[in-house]
Design a protein around this motif. Structure first.
Motif, PDB file in Angstrom:
ATOM      1  N   GLY A 140       0.814  -1.211   0.000  1.00 22.61           N
ATOM      2  CA  GLY A 140       0.000   0.000   0.000  1.00 22.61           C
ATOM      3  C   GLY A 140       0.848   1.261   0.000  1.00 22.61           C
ATOM      4  O   GLY A 140       0.494   2.256  -0.642  1.00 22.61           O
ATOM      5  N   SER A 195      -5.849  -1.794  -3.293  1.00 17.43           N
ATOM      6  CA  SER A 195      -6.329  -1.975  -1.925  1.00 17.43           C
ATOM      7  C   SER A 195      -7.429  -3.028  -1.862  1.00 17.43           C
ATOM      8  O   SER A 195      -7.426  -3.896  -0.984  1.00 17.43           O
ATOM      9  N   HIS A 241      -8.515   2.888   4.545  1.00 17.31           N
ATOM     10  CA  HIS A 241      -8.275   1.629   3.832  1.00 17.31           C
ATOM     11  C   HIS A 241      -7.735   0.535   4.745  1.00 17.31           C
ATOM     12  O   HIS A 241      -7.770  -0.646   4.398  1.00 17.31           O
ATOM     13  N   THR A 259     -12.034   1.902  -1.201  1.00 16.73           N
ATOM     14  CA  THR A 259     -10.807   1.164  -0.883  1.00 16.73           C
ATOM     15  C   THR A 259     -11.110  -0.279  -0.503  1.00 16.73           C
ATOM     16  O   THR A 259     -10.191  -1.078  -0.348  1.00 16.73           O
TER      17      THR A 259
END
Length: 275
Positions: A140, A195, A241, A259
């Motif tokens: 991420g 995500s 997220h 997300t």
């Protein structure tokens, strides 16, 4: 499948950066933007456990049901025991963070332990431990670095157009404006798709850690309903997220701009799993 999807999405994000760099800032501008975004996201990645826990006022625990469930999962699956935190929020939710399994944190709100059974809590914590094992915080952070670099490029191009310069004389102003608008949007969409892909991966591995995919499926139903009824207040959107279900789910967001995958699809996949 999820790993391949992530690789393809990261490749697409790289291509967007290269294309935007060539159109907006040249190779030098793209490199500068990438370095700037990298510095910012590296700090966030390296200290993510401390930053996020402090943001949500988490308290470390070394006993109680949450700690016992995490300890049981780690012992059964031969995992490194992370630090365990309880957040004072009443809305049920959970997340994991930390730069690697040796510096990992799993956290859950007080509300989650009021509505989930021990088996459901086991499914949720298995999901969070899977994020740690899959290095999803690192993935991420890399995606955020690329997306941030593209946004920097768009801002650089905007200032260049305002103040002019030799480099702008041979460029189509309409094409520049289009790229400034479309490139950051494209980067954001790809970042969100990454995500969502990582959530599916954590669901699958977490279900295996817990030993029964129905534990997590049942927990997701409860968490989704609770977060729609009373979304978490004072949520930093940059950390949304990280939670197992979106703490912003009370706001009607299109799946494309979310997300998190649709909970219905996550449950369908879990219930079709065979361990």
């Amino acid at each position: 499948m999820n790993t391949m999807r992530t690789v393809l999405l990261m490749t697409l994000l790289t291509l967007v950066l290269v294309g935007a760099g060539g159109a907006l800032g040249g190779q030098g501008g793209a490199l500068f933007a990438l370095i700037m975004a990298g510095v910012m996201n590296l700090g966030s990645y390296w200290f993510s456990d401390k930053i996020v826990i402090k943001m949500y006022r988490g308290q470390e625990v070394q006993s109680g049901q949450l700690y016992e469930v995490v300890s049981e999962l780690c012992q059964h699956n031969n995992l490194t025991m992370p630090k365990v935190y309880v957040l004072p929020q009443s809305t049920p939710n959970a997340f994991a963070t930390g730069r690697n399994p040796q510096h990992a944190v799993v956290a859950a709100t007080q509300g989650i332990m009021q509505i989930l059974s021990r088996e459901e809590l086991k499914g949720v914590m298995g999901h969070e431990l899977a994020h740690v094992q899959n290095r999803d915080i690192l993935i991420g952070s890399i995606a955020a670095t690329f997306a941030g670099a593209i946004s920097y490029l768009a801002h650089m191009a905007q200032w260049a157009m305002i103040f002019g310069g030799r480099d702008n004389e041979d460029r189509n102003p309409l094409a520049m404006i289009g790229m400034m608008i479309l490139a950051p949007i494209a980067a954001m969409l790809v970042q969100m798709a990454i995500s969502r892909s990582r959530e599916y991966g954590a669901d699958e591995k977490g279900a295996r850690f817990a030993g029964n995919p129905h534990y997590l499926a049942s927990a997701l139903r409860k968490l989704e309903l609770a977060n729609k009824r009373a979304p978490m207040t004072q949520v930093n959107e940059a950390t949304a997220h990280m939670f197992i279900v979106s703490p912003l789910s009370g706001k009607n967001m299109a799946n494309l701009f979310s997300t998190h995958p649709a909970v219905e699809e996550r449950i369908r996949r879990l219930e079709s799993m065979q361990l």
